[in-house]
Enzyme design. Structure first.
Site, PDB file in Angstrom:
ATOM      1  N   HIS A  66      -4.282  -4.623   0.309  1.00 55.37           N
ATOM      2  CA  HIS A  66      -4.007  -5.175   1.635  1.00 55.37           C
ATOM      3  C   HIS A  66      -4.417  -6.643   1.665  1.00 55.37           C
ATOM      4  O   HIS A  66      -5.373  -7.019   2.356  1.00 55.37           O
ATOM      5  CB  HIS A  66      -4.763  -4.398   2.702  1.00 55.37           C
ATOM      6  CG  HIS A  66      -4.158  -3.079   3.043  1.00 55.37           C
ATOM      7  ND1 HIS A  66      -3.027  -2.948   3.809  1.00 55.37           N
ATOM      8  CD2 HIS A  66      -4.526  -1.822   2.708  1.00 55.37           C
ATOM      9  CE1 HIS A  66      -2.718  -1.672   3.950  1.00 55.37           C
ATOM     10  NE2 HIS A  66      -3.607  -0.959   3.283  1.00 55.37           N
ATOM     11  N   CYS A 123       0.828  -1.207   0.000  1.00 56.99           N
ATOM     12  CA  CYS A 123       0.000   0.000   0.000  1.00 56.99           C
ATOM     13  C   CYS A 123       0.865   1.259   0.000  1.00 56.99           C
ATOM     14  O   CYS A 123       1.601   1.493  -0.939  1.00 56.99           O
ATOM     15  CB  CYS A 123      -0.998  -0.047   1.159  1.00 56.99           C
ATOM     16  SG  CYS A 123      -2.407   1.090   0.918  1.00 56.99           S
ATOM     17  N   GLU A 180      -3.125  -8.869   3.218  1.00 53.18           N
ATOM     18  CA  GLU A 180      -2.895  -9.420   4.557  1.00 53.18           C
ATOM     19  C   GLU A 180      -4.075  -9.192   5.503  1.00 53.18           C
ATOM     20  O   GLU A 180      -4.107  -9.753   6.607  1.00 53.18           O
ATOM     21  CB  GLU A 180      -1.634  -8.794   5.172  1.00 53.18           C
ATOM     22  CG  GLU A 180      -1.796  -7.393   5.740  1.00 53.18           C
ATOM     23  CD  GLU A 180      -1.793  -6.275   4.711  1.00 53.18           C
ATOM     24  OE1 GLU A 180      -1.856  -5.094   5.111  1.00 53.18           O
ATOM     25  OE2 GLU A 180      -1.724  -6.577   3.496  1.00 53.18           O
TER      26      GLU A 180
END
Length: 311
Positions: free
Chosen positions: A235, A142, A237
């Site tokens: 993102h 990001c 994750e």
């Protein structure tokens, strides 16, 4: 194989409850193998949550990983206790003479600021320059990806008219690269950002390869031509409820925020979020660790070295 982390790290209890493979420090020291040394520069305000998310993904591989958590000494964290940072984090200055197999740089809630206006920019720029000689493979997420693209390639970021917020479908543009091995032709990933990296800027830089993008969310996955740097604008994750928490937080602050797209069934925020990115997320991190760190990084990491395979 397990992730080696300090016994006292808060993420340990959560990960053990999820049956993520961890190993105690004293047990790891008795094994006659070298774990992969991965540094994580955690710029997120929710440091414990981000630690847990990344360690969960790093632990889902057959490789032993030794993690060093980094913070910016030039920045005072407002949402993380000083005790947590002192116990579990080190500054860049403490590792500048060390070498690592891999580096992960997270996002940060500073994307609407010019890069040079971020209070820790000078320290971060120094770390990014250091990574070119002391880290074999780097993974930027990001705002971390935007910062690295700016520092390494002079590529800018552009403010969006409204926050890019939700879970979006992406398509592969290049299928033969190992970082996307096993990916579906169309896969999902979360985004949560106010700025973008533009496709034309990436395509105009011959040292970069655009691997995946979204019709709505734009550039997603970029790789350096030498395969030593990976830039991810979303993102992957994130936990199942991370976007939900961000939505509730912004509503509570009275900020202009829409319901995250393609996240709640029928875009109804009273319903349980639908997770569609977990498989892609695990593949992304396991491919990076295996093909770009373990298979390529030299066994000896005492000094910066040229590209070489592991024995």
């Amino acid at each position: 194989m397990p992730v080696k982390i300090p016994d006292s790290l808060p993420a340990r209890g959560v990960l053990e409850a999820e049956n993520v493979f961890l190993i105690e420090e004293h047990r790891a020291l008795q094994q006659d193998i070298r774990p992969l040394r991965i540094a994580i520069l955690n710029l997120m305000p929710t440091k414990v949550a981000t630690e847990t998310q990344l360690l969960r993904l790093l632990g889902n591989t057959p490789l032993q990983v030794e993690v060093t958590l980094l913070h910016m000494a030039s920045h005072t964290a407002k949402n993380t206790s000083a005790e947590h940072l002192l116990e579990h984090y080190v500054s860049f200055a403490e590792v500048r003479d060390q070498a690592f197999d891999g580096l992960i740089v997270t996002g940060a809630p500073v994307e609407t600021l010019p890069f040079e206006a971020v209070d820790y920019w000078e320290e971060l720029a120094e770390l990014l320059d250091w990574a070119k000689t002391h880290v074999f493979s780097s993974f930027f997420i990001c705002w971390g990806a935007q910062a690295a693209l700016h520092r390494y390639y002079g590529i800018g970021k552009y403010e969006l008219p409204e926050k890019q917020f939700g879970v979006f479908p992406h398509r592969l543009l290049v299928r033969h690269e190992r970082i996307v091995q096993g990916f579906d032709d169309v896969f999902y990933a979360p985004h949560s950002r106010h700025t973008e990296t533009r496709r034309d800027d990436i395509l105009a830089e011959p040292r970069l390869v655009l691997l995946a993008e979204s019709e709505e969310a734009g550039v997603y996955l970029v790789q350096s031509a030498d395969r030593r740097q990976l830039f991810v604008t979303g993102h992957s994750e994130y936990d199942p409820c991370t976007l939900q928490g961000e939505y509730a937080r912004d509503l509570g602050k009275g900020l202009p925020i829409g319901v995250p797209k393609n996240y709640f069934p029928e875009d109804d925020p009273t319903r349980e979020p639908l997770v569609r990115w977990r498989g892609h997320s695990n593949l992304l991190f396991s491919n990076w660790l295996n093909y770009f760190v373990y298979q390529e990084a030299p066994f000896e990491l005492d000094v910066p070295s040229a590209k070489g395979g592991r024995p």
